[in-house]
Design a protein around this motif. Structure first.
Motif, PDB file in Angstrom:
ATOM      1  N   ASP A  78       0.823  -1.208   0.000  1.00  0.00           N
ATOM      2  CA  ASP A  78       0.000   0.000   0.000  1.00  0.00           C
ATOM      3  C   ASP A  78       0.859   1.261   0.000  1.00  0.00           C
ATOM      4  N   VAL A  79       1.946   1.236   0.764  1.00  0.00           N
ATOM      5  CA  VAL A  79       2.851   2.392   0.800  1.00  0.00           C
ATOM      6  C   VAL A  79       3.468   2.622  -0.576  1.00  0.00           C
ATOM      7  N   CYS A  80       3.875   1.552  -1.232  1.00  0.00           N
ATOM      8  CA  CYS A  80       4.471   1.674  -2.555  1.00  0.00           C
ATOM      9  C   CYS A  80       3.448   2.175  -3.580  1.00  0.00           C
ATOM     10  N   LEU A  81       2.217   1.695  -3.482  1.00  0.00           N
ATOM     11  CA  LEU A  81       1.172   2.186  -4.385  1.00  0.00           C
ATOM     12  C   LEU A  81       0.952   3.686  -4.180  1.00  0.00           C
ATOM     13  N   ALA A  82       0.946   4.125  -2.938  1.00  0.00           N
ATOM     14  CA  ALA A  82       0.756   5.549  -2.654  1.00  0.00           C
ATOM     15  C   ALA A  82       1.905   6.384  -3.201  1.00  0.00           C
ATOM     16  N   ARG A 128       8.220   7.328 -11.609  1.00  0.00           N
ATOM     17  CA  ARG A 128       7.145   6.828 -10.752  1.00  0.00           C
ATOM     18  C   ARG A 128       6.387   5.689 -11.422  1.00  0.00           C
ATOM     19  N   ALA A 129       6.131   5.835 -12.721  1.00  0.00           N
ATOM     20  CA  ALA A 129       5.397   4.797 -13.452  1.00  0.00           C
ATOM     21  C   ALA A 129       6.208   3.511 -13.535  1.00  0.00           C
ATOM     22  N   ALA A 130       7.500   3.629 -13.842  1.00  0.00           N
ATOM     23  CA  ALA A 130       8.356   2.444 -13.934  1.00  0.00           C
ATOM     24  C   ALA A 130       8.528   1.785 -12.577  1.00  0.00           C
ATOM     25  N   ARG A 131       8.732   2.576 -11.549  1.00  0.00           N
ATOM     26  CA  ARG A 131       8.897   2.038 -10.192  1.00  0.00           C
ATOM     27  C   ARG A 131       7.637   1.278  -9.765  1.00  0.00           C
ATOM     28  N   LEU A 132       6.482   1.833 -10.081  1.00  0.00           N
ATOM     29  CA  LEU A 132       5.224   1.172  -9.736  1.00  0.00           C
ATOM     30  C   LEU A 132       5.068  -0.146 -10.491  1.00  0.00           C
ATOM     31  N   TYR A 133       5.428  -0.142 -11.762  1.00  0.00           N
ATOM     32  CA  TYR A 133       5.366  -1.382 -12.548  1.00  0.00           C
ATOM     33  C   TYR A 133       6.182  -2.482 -11.860  1.00  0.00           C
ATOM     34  N   LEU A 134       7.377  -2.126 -11.422  1.00  0.00           N
ATOM     35  CA  LEU A 134       8.244  -3.104 -10.758  1.00  0.00           C
ATOM     36  C   LEU A 134       7.718  -3.475  -9.379  1.00  0.00           C
ATOM     37  N   ASP A 135       7.128  -2.510  -8.676  1.00  0.00           N
ATOM     38  CA  ASP A 135       6.501  -2.826  -7.391  1.00  0.00           C
ATOM     39  C   ASP A 135       5.474  -3.943  -7.554  1.00  0.00           C
ATOM     40  N   VAL A 136       4.592  -3.799  -8.537  1.00  0.00           N
ATOM     41  CA  VAL A 136       3.546  -4.804  -8.728  1.00  0.00           C
ATOM     42  C   VAL A 136       4.163  -6.143  -9.134  1.00  0.00           C
ATOM     43  N   PHE A 157      -1.104 -10.960  -6.638  1.00  0.00           N
ATOM     44  CA  PHE A 157      -2.200 -11.841  -7.033  1.00  0.00           C
ATOM     45  C   PHE A 157      -1.692 -13.233  -7.402  1.00  0.00           C
ATOM     46  N   HIS A 158      -2.574 -14.193  -7.391  1.00  0.00           N
ATOM     47  CA  HIS A 158      -2.171 -15.562  -7.726  1.00  0.00           C
ATOM     48  C   HIS A 158      -1.876 -15.703  -9.207  1.00  0.00           C
ATOM     49  N   ASP A 159      -2.374 -14.770 -10.036  1.00  0.00           N
ATOM     50  CA  ASP A 159      -2.158 -14.842 -11.483  1.00  0.00           C
ATOM     51  C   ASP A 159      -2.326 -13.444 -12.062  1.00  0.00           C
ATOM     52  N   GLY A 160      -1.731 -13.238 -13.226  1.00  0.00           N
ATOM     53  CA  GLY A 160      -1.939 -11.996 -13.959  1.00  0.00           C
ATOM     54  C   GLY A 160      -1.207 -10.790 -13.415  1.00  0.00           C
ATOM     55  N   ASN A 161      -0.097 -11.000 -12.703  1.00  0.00           N
ATOM     56  CA  ASN A 161       0.606  -9.859 -12.114  1.00  0.00           C
ATOM     57  C   ASN A 161       1.274  -8.969 -13.156  1.00  0.00           C
ATOM     58  N   GLY A 162       1.710  -9.555 -14.270  1.00  0.00           N
ATOM     59  CA  GLY A 162       2.267  -8.730 -15.343  1.00  0.00           C
ATOM     60  C   GLY A 162       1.228  -7.791 -15.921  1.00  0.00           C
ATOM     61  N   ARG A 163       0.015  -8.300 -16.086  1.00  0.00           N
ATOM     62  CA  ARG A 163      -1.069  -7.450 -16.580  1.00  0.00           C
ATOM     63  C   ARG A 163      -1.435  -6.386 -15.553  1.00  0.00           C
ATOM     64  N   ALA A 164      -1.444  -6.768 -14.275  1.00  0.00           N
ATOM     65  CA  ALA A 164      -1.722  -5.786 -13.223  1.00  0.00           C
ATOM     66  C   ALA A 164      -0.669  -4.677 -13.219  1.00  0.00           C
ATOM     67  N   ALA A 165       0.590  -5.048 -13.402  1.00  0.00           N
ATOM     68  CA  ALA A 165       1.663  -4.056 -13.442  1.00  0.00           C
ATOM     69  C   ALA A 165       1.486  -3.102 -14.620  1.00  0.00           C
ATOM     70  N   LEU A 166       1.112  -3.645 -15.780  1.00  0.00           N
ATOM     71  CA  LEU A 166       0.913  -2.802 -16.961  1.00  0.00           C
ATOM     72  C   LEU A 166      -0.250  -1.843 -16.750  1.00  0.00           C
ATOM     73  N   LEU A 167      -1.329  -2.324 -16.164  1.00  0.00           N
ATOM     74  CA  LEU A 167      -2.476  -1.464 -15.878  1.00  0.00           C
ATOM     75  C   LEU A 167      -2.103  -0.354 -14.898  1.00  0.00           C
ATOM     76  N   ALA A 168      -1.329  -0.698 -13.882  1.00  0.00           N
ATOM     77  CA  ALA A 168      -0.932   0.305 -12.899  1.00  0.00           C
ATOM     78  C   ALA A 168      -0.071   1.384 -13.546  1.00  0.00           C
ATOM     79  N   LEU A 169       0.884   0.969 -14.360  1.00  0.00           N
ATOM     80  CA  LEU A 169       1.722   1.933 -15.068  1.00  0.00           C
ATOM     81  C   LEU A 169       0.873   2.815 -15.975  1.00  0.00           C
TER      82      LEU A 169
END
Length: 237
Positions: free
Chosen positions: A115-119, A131-139, A145-157
């Motif tokens: 949560d701190v990293c997302l903030a 910030r966008a790249a760091r967040l991608y790597l954070d995720v 998640f049990h699956d789809g973390n690469g997609r979650a990282a892309l969405l966050a970025l």
């Protein structure tokens, strides 16, 4: 036992994110790079995986336009679309990636640290591309998640950029394999995000081109070698 999440948190603290060149919106290309990435997931007669990413990105863009702050609740809502599931809770066991070569540990504090990293994605004083790249790597390395973390990282970025009115027309170079203990790779990703934004802006200004047409090499910018690496290594979604 090695914990690559802890390795990433050490790298995250050591990287000079403020030294990455900044970029500001509005920047809009002639196509949506994340929708293009979703289309690559489609198969003849079967679009379920692509549909999930498309639906999640539509929701993420709506949230970005509304100026929402990123937290796990928001990421969780997008991930439900990605996976087509009613609930996608934070993982309850250590996670593995890269055929088991990276292990991401878990403690009672892990969701709170995430949560701190997302903030941090909305923190002032750090350039947007960083910030966008760091967040991608954070995720990627919290691997929530049990699956789809690469997609979650892309969405966050994409969300962080869209909140600042930047919509990349190409995201392939972002999706090459990253390693938790690699500070050079972390900075490289931030520079790639910056270069993609600049190239998107340049391509959007070219006259007489059709959507999806590839630009000449001079316009593609300094991420050209990373893009070639995507073809060699494949996407991590």
């Amino acid at each position: 036992m090695r914990d690559d999440l802890q390795a990433w948190l050490r790298v995250r603290q050591a990287v000079n994110w403020a030294g990455v060149q900044d970029v500001t919106g509005p920047i809009h290309g002639r196509r949506d790079g994340i929708l293009t990435a979703a289309a690559l997931r489609d198969k003849p007669g079967e679009t379920a995986r692509g549909d999930g990413l498309r639906a999640a990105w539509q929701r993420a863009r709506t949230d970005a336009t509304a100026g929402k702050a990123l937290d796990f609740r928001l990421l969780h809502e997008w991930q439900k679309h990605v996976l087509g599931l009613p609930e996608v809770p934070f993982r309850t066991l250590p996670a593995f990636a890269k055929e088991g070569r990276e292990r991401y540990g878990l403690s009672a504090e892990t969701p709170l640290l995430f949560d701190v990293c997302l903030a941090d994605s909305g923190a002032s004083g750090v350039p947007l591309a960083a910030r966008a790249a760091r967040l991608y790597l954070d995720v990627c390395f919290f691997h929530p998640f049990h699956d789809g973390n690469g997609r979650a990282a892309l969405l966050a970025l994409g969300f962080v950029l869209a909140r600042e009115r930047i919509l990349l027309d190409e995201v392939g170079p972002i999706q090459i394999r990253r390693y938790a203990d690699d500070p050079v790779g972390a900075v490289s990703l931030a520079r790639i995000v910056h270069a993609l934004a600049v190239a998107t802006q340049q391509r959007g200004q070219l006259p007489g081109r059709h959507p999806g047409e590839r630009p000449p090499p001079a316009v593609r910018g300094p991420y050209v070698h990373a893009e070639a690496a995507v073809s060699a290594q494949g996407e991590e979604l």
